[in-house]
Design a protein around this motif. Structure first.
Motif, PDB file in Angstrom:
ATOM      1  N   HIS A  67       0.810  -1.229   0.000  1.00  0.00           N
ATOM      2  CA  HIS A  67       0.000   0.000   0.000  1.00  0.00           C
ATOM      3  C   HIS A  67       0.839   1.273   0.000  1.00  0.00           C
ATOM      4  O   HIS A  67       0.309   2.372  -0.045  1.00  0.00           O
ATOM      5  CB  HIS A  67      -0.886   0.004   1.263  1.00  0.00           C
ATOM      6  N   ARG A  68       2.188   1.122   0.067  1.00  0.00           N
ATOM      7  CA  ARG A  68       3.022   2.320   0.242  1.00  0.00           C
ATOM      8  C   ARG A  68       3.529   2.923  -1.065  1.00  0.00           C
ATOM      9  O   ARG A  68       4.235   3.913  -1.054  1.00  0.00           O
ATOM     10  CB  ARG A  68       4.239   1.978   1.105  1.00  0.00           C
ATOM     11  N   ARG A 102      -7.616   1.812   1.362  1.00  0.00           N
ATOM     12  CA  ARG A 102      -8.359   1.379   0.179  1.00  0.00           C
ATOM     13  C   ARG A 102      -7.669   0.171  -0.469  1.00  0.00           C
ATOM     14  O   ARG A 102      -8.308  -0.793  -0.861  1.00  0.00           O
ATOM     15  CB  ARG A 102      -8.423   2.548  -0.823  1.00  0.00           C
ATOM     16  N   ILE A 103      -6.360   0.250  -0.583  1.00  0.00           N
ATOM     17  CA  ILE A 103      -5.597  -0.846  -1.189  1.00  0.00           C
ATOM     18  C   ILE A 103      -5.683  -2.101  -0.306  1.00  0.00           C
ATOM     19  O   ILE A 103      -5.939  -3.199  -0.791  1.00  0.00           O
ATOM     20  CB  ILE A 103      -4.107  -0.452  -1.371  1.00  0.00           C
ATOM     21  N   ALA A 104      -5.490  -1.899   0.983  1.00  0.00           N
ATOM     22  CA  ALA A 104      -5.539  -3.042   1.907  1.00  0.00           C
ATOM     23  C   ALA A 104      -6.895  -3.732   1.811  1.00  0.00           C
ATOM     24  O   ALA A 104      -6.979  -4.965   1.718  1.00  0.00           O
ATOM     25  CB  ALA A 104      -5.281  -2.562   3.338  1.00  0.00           C
ATOM     26  N   LYS A 105      -7.947  -2.938   1.789  1.00  0.00           N
ATOM     27  CA  LYS A 105      -9.295  -3.521   1.733  1.00  0.00           C
ATOM     28  C   LYS A 105      -9.550  -4.224   0.407  1.00  0.00           C
ATOM     29  O   LYS A 105     -10.247  -5.244   0.352  1.00  0.00           O
ATOM     30  CB  LYS A 105     -10.354  -2.441   1.986  1.00  0.00           C
ATOM     31  N   GLU A 106      -9.003  -3.648  -0.658  1.00  0.00           N
ATOM     32  CA  GLU A 106      -9.189  -4.282  -1.968  1.00  0.00           C
ATOM     33  C   GLU A 106      -8.507  -5.656  -2.009  1.00  0.00           C
ATOM     34  O   GLU A 106      -9.064  -6.622  -2.517  1.00  0.00           O
ATOM     35  CB  GLU A 106      -8.623  -3.374  -3.072  1.00  0.00           C
ATOM     36  N   GLU A 111      -9.666 -11.339  -2.211  1.00  0.00           N
ATOM     37  CA  GLU A 111      -9.076 -12.604  -1.771  1.00  0.00           C
ATOM     38  C   GLU A 111      -7.729 -12.884  -2.430  1.00  0.00           C
ATOM     39  O   GLU A 111      -7.423 -14.022  -2.781  1.00  0.00           O
ATOM     40  CB  GLU A 111     -10.060 -13.764  -1.970  1.00  0.00           C
ATOM     41  N   LEU A 112      -6.954 -11.834  -2.605  1.00  0.00           N
ATOM     42  CA  LEU A 112      -5.586 -11.995  -3.092  1.00  0.00           C
ATOM     43  C   LEU A 112      -4.751 -12.514  -1.915  1.00  0.00           C
ATOM     44  O   LEU A 112      -5.121 -12.307  -0.765  1.00  0.00           O
ATOM     45  CB  LEU A 112      -5.050 -10.644  -3.585  1.00  0.00           C
ATOM     46  N   PRO A 113      -3.658 -13.211  -2.184  1.00  0.00           N
ATOM     47  CA  PRO A 113      -2.864 -13.728  -1.062  1.00  0.00           C
ATOM     48  C   PRO A 113      -2.179 -12.596  -0.303  1.00  0.00           C
ATOM     49  O   PRO A 113      -1.515 -11.768  -0.923  1.00  0.00           O
ATOM     50  CB  PRO A 113      -1.830 -14.645  -1.738  1.00  0.00           C
ATOM     51  N   PHE A 114      -2.367 -12.541   0.995  1.00  0.00           N
ATOM     52  CA  PHE A 114      -1.767 -11.439   1.765  1.00  0.00           C
ATOM     53  C   PHE A 114      -1.241 -11.924   3.107  1.00  0.00           C
ATOM     54  O   PHE A 114      -1.665 -12.946   3.629  1.00  0.00           O
ATOM     55  CB  PHE A 114      -2.774 -10.296   1.981  1.00  0.00           C
TER      56      PHE A 114
END
Ligand SMILES: [Fe+2]
Length: 154
Positions: A67-68, A102-106, A111-114
């Motif tokens: 997200h940075r 916003r990015i983190a929530k997306e 359901e991308l691997p995080f």
């Protein structure tokens, strides 16, 4: 009691994938390597380096604090970043910033691997901040991150 494993945050540079013994920088006991992209506009060679590291060393790339990079990436590049063949790492600080959240929530929603991280540097001004995460996301989301980590333990 938490387990502590040695790891490194490896800055992506042109030619990094040709450096011998990169696997020694993987997070201890896993096939994960934490890679930091340059704070600069996205360029294709970055993806080539990431893919080459994955293939040559049989490692799973993890993009540090995904997200940075928003200040350097346009919308298209950000979309591309989320589609890399890599695990996306989210620092808890992301939930404290309107645009980064916003990015983190997306990432979570799609359901991308995080993997979550605290970015803890010490026990004073940059101490572990998992209690913030516990307030911001549901327990099953944290569990997803934990499970992914377990899947990559060797
Ligand atoms: Fe970093």
């Amino acid at each position: 009691m938490q387990n502590i494993f040695l790891g490194a945050e490896v800055a992506i540079e042109k030619g990094l994938s040709d450096t011998p013994d990169i696997e020694k920088l993987a997070i201890q006991g896993t096939d994960l390597i934490l890679l930091e992209l340059p704070y600069a506009p996205y360029q294709e060679w970055m993806e080539e380096e990431i893919d080459n590291i994955a293939i040559t060393y049989r490692l799973t790339p993890v993009i540090a604090h995904v997200h940075r990079y928003l200040n350097w990436y346009n919308r298209e590049q950000t979309a591309h970043l989320l589609q890399l063949d890599a695990v996306l790492q989210i620092n808890i600080e992301a939930f404290q910033s309107f645009s980064q959240k916003r990015i983190a929530k997306e990432v979570i929603k799609r359901e991308l691997p995080f993997l979550f991280g605290s970015d803890c540097h010490n026990l004073t001004d940059r101490k572990p901040n998992f209690e913030i995460l516990q307030k911001k996301v549901r327990p099953e989301i944290i569990e997803k991150s934990n499970r992914l980590l377990e899947c990559h333990m060797q």
